[in-house]
Design a protein around this motif. Structure first.
Motif, short mmCIF file in Angstrom:
data_model
loop_
_atom_site.label_atom_id
_atom_site.label_comp_id
_atom_site.label_asym_id
_atom_site.label_seq_id
_atom_site.Cartn_x
_atom_site.Cartn_y
_atom_site.Cartn_z
N PHE A 158 63.68 56.54 78.68
CA PHE A 158 63.64 55.72 77.39
C PHE A 158 65.36 56.71 76.76
CE2 PHE A 158 58.94 57.81 77.17
CZ PHE A 158 58.52 56.77 77.39
N ASN A 159 66.07 57.68 76.64
CA ASN A 159 67.61 58.24 76.63
C ASN A 159 67.58 57.67 75.28
OD1 ASN A 159 66.82 59.33 78.73
ND2 ASN A 159 69.39 59.40 79.14
N PRO A 206 48.86 54.93 81.81
CA PRO A 206 48.68 53.11 82.41
C PRO A 206 47.89 52.13 81.95
CG PRO A 206 47.46 55.13 83.31
CD PRO A 206 48.10 55.41 82.21
N GLU A 207 47.86 51.80 80.58
CA GLU A 207 48.15 51.02 79.77
C GLU A 207 48.97 50.46 78.69
OE1 GLU A 207 46.67 54.29 77.00
OE2 GLU A 207 46.17 53.96 79.00
N MET A 208 49.58 51.98 79.10
CA MET A 208 51.07 50.64 78.48
C MET A 208 52.19 49.97 79.05
SD MET A 208 51.86 53.86 76.04
CE MET A 208 51.00 54.80 75.05
N VAL A 209 52.06 50.56 80.42
CA VAL A 209 52.61 49.94 82.14
C VAL A 209 52.70 47.90 82.15
CG1 VAL A 209 52.65 49.49 84.21
CG2 VAL A 209 52.67 51.59 83.41
N ARG A 212 60.36 59.22 67.54
CA ARG A 212 58.92 59.80 67.48
C ARG A 212 57.54 59.45 66.92
NH1 ARG A 212 62.14 62.11 63.26
NH2 ARG A 212 61.18 61.91 61.09
N GLN A 213 57.77 57.73 66.23
CA GLN A 213 56.30 57.28 65.78
C GLN A 213 56.34 56.07 66.53
OE1 GLN A 213 59.39 56.15 62.75
NE2 GLN A 213 58.28 57.36 61.31
N LEU A 214 57.26 55.90 67.78
CA LEU A 214 56.24 54.58 68.78
C LEU A 214 55.45 55.37 69.94
CD1 LEU A 214 59.86 53.37 68.40
CD2 LEU A 214 58.50 52.10 67.51
N SER A 215 55.05 54.13 70.79
CA SER A 215 54.37 55.21 71.86
C SER A 215 55.35 54.67 72.70
CB SER A 215 53.31 53.83 71.93
OG SER A 215 53.79 52.81 72.34
N GLY A 216 54.82 55.50 74.38
CA GLY A 216 55.92 54.87 75.44
C GLY A 216 56.35 54.11 75.51
N GLY A 217 55.06 52.75 76.01
CA GLY A 217 55.72 51.74 76.29
C GLY A 217 56.76 50.90 75.06
N GLN A 218 56.64 51.31 73.79
CA GLN A 218 57.06 50.95 72.41
C GLN A 218 58.77 51.13 72.72
OE1 GLN A 218 54.95 51.60 69.37
NE2 GLN A 218 54.27 49.52 68.93
N VAL A 250 61.88 41.75 72.73
CA VAL A 250 60.96 42.32 73.97
C VAL A 250 59.45 42.87 72.25
CG1 VAL A 250 62.57 43.15 74.95
CG2 VAL A 250 61.81 44.15 72.46
N GLY A 251 59.31 42.09 71.83
CA GLY A 251 58.34 42.67 70.63
C GLY A 251 58.13 43.14 70.03
N MET A 252 59.41 43.76 69.26
CA MET A 252 59.86 45.36 68.47
C MET A 252 60.04 44.76 66.91
SD MET A 252 58.16 47.81 70.39
CE MET A 252 58.74 49.00 69.26
#
Length: 247
Positions: free
Chosen positions: A90-91, A173-176, A139-145, A128-130
């Motif tokens: 992410f960076n 996997p569910e965020m891929v 830090r408040q976001l999921s990996g997918g977010q 991107v729906g954000m």
């Protein structure tokens, strides 16, 4: 006929005596979605980092609209603004909000005004729906977010090419699926993309060109249908066999 944006010619990269890339040649034309596949350690990510000049190639050329960026014919910052990169990890800037992450590059690199940068950032965050998360910190976001924000940030620079370095490999996997959906939309809209990925279904179904790398060389490349259905190289067949058995 679409224009060649990037031409990689005889590109090699060594770290000390270890040759990671050897004599890499391929072309990226406008609107191409090129997937780079291969086992871990085959040189895929190093290739992408060389193309973005995060690593200096040992030899060879990277032509951007015909100009060699390795030789310094193009300003690095200007080039990176046109050839954006989305990283595996992410960076994002952890001390900035989602919105500020998508504004800062525009103001610092592109020298855009704050209002224009904000408007641009909001457009791509919506894409991107954000938008509900513009005031959140990474830090408040999921990996997918986080990865969707990273894609919005790269898009806000309005690049000609987007490089994706294993964009789903750090995700649960569910965020891929949510990240791949964004990338599929970009491909449909004609975004030129170069994607290092282990997602074989994406490489087969979304790309128009697949490059299979093994031990630092391009072992085989071609159209996805042909490469997946009828790989000519024994190493390609072996690599794809597990995926093909399950599909």
């Amino acid at each position: 006929m679409s224009e060649n944006i990037l031409e990689i010619r005889h590109l090699s990269k060594s770290f000390g005596s270890h040759e990671v890339l050897r004599d890499i040649d391929f072309t990226v034309s406008s609107g191409d979605v090129t997937s780079i596949i291969g086992a871990s350690g085959s040189g895929k990510s190093t290739l992408l980092r060389c193309i973005n000049l995060l690593e200096q190639p040992t030899s060879g050329e990277i032509l951007f609209h015909g100009k060699d960026v390795v030789s310094g014919a193009v300003n690095n910052a200007a080039y990176r603004a046109k050839v954006g990169m989305v990283f595996q990890s992410f960076n994002l800037f952890n001390n900035m909000t989602v919105l500020d992450n998508c504004i800062v590059g525009q103001t610092k690199v592109l020298k855009k005004g704050k209002d224009e940068s904000r408007s641009n950032a909001m457009r791509y965050l919506e894409k991107v729906g954000m938008t509900p998360y513009i005031n959140a910190r990474p830090r408040q976001l999921s990996g997918g977010q986080k990865q969707r924000v990273a894609i919005a940030r790269a898009l806000a620079m309005e690049p000609e090419v987007l490089l994706f370095d294993e964009p789903t490999s750090a995700l649960d996997p569910e965020m891929v699926g949510e990240v791949l959906a964004v990338m599929r939309d970009l491909a449909r809209e004609g975004m030129t993309m170069l994607v290092v990925t282990h997602e074989m279904a994406f490489a087969r179904d979304v790309s128009n060109h697949v490059v299979y790398m093994a031990e630092g060389v391009i072992a085989e490349e071609g159209e996805p249908k042909e490469l997946f259905a009828n790989p000519k190289n024994e190493r390609t067949r072996e690599f794809l066999s597990r995926f093909l058995e399950n599909n």
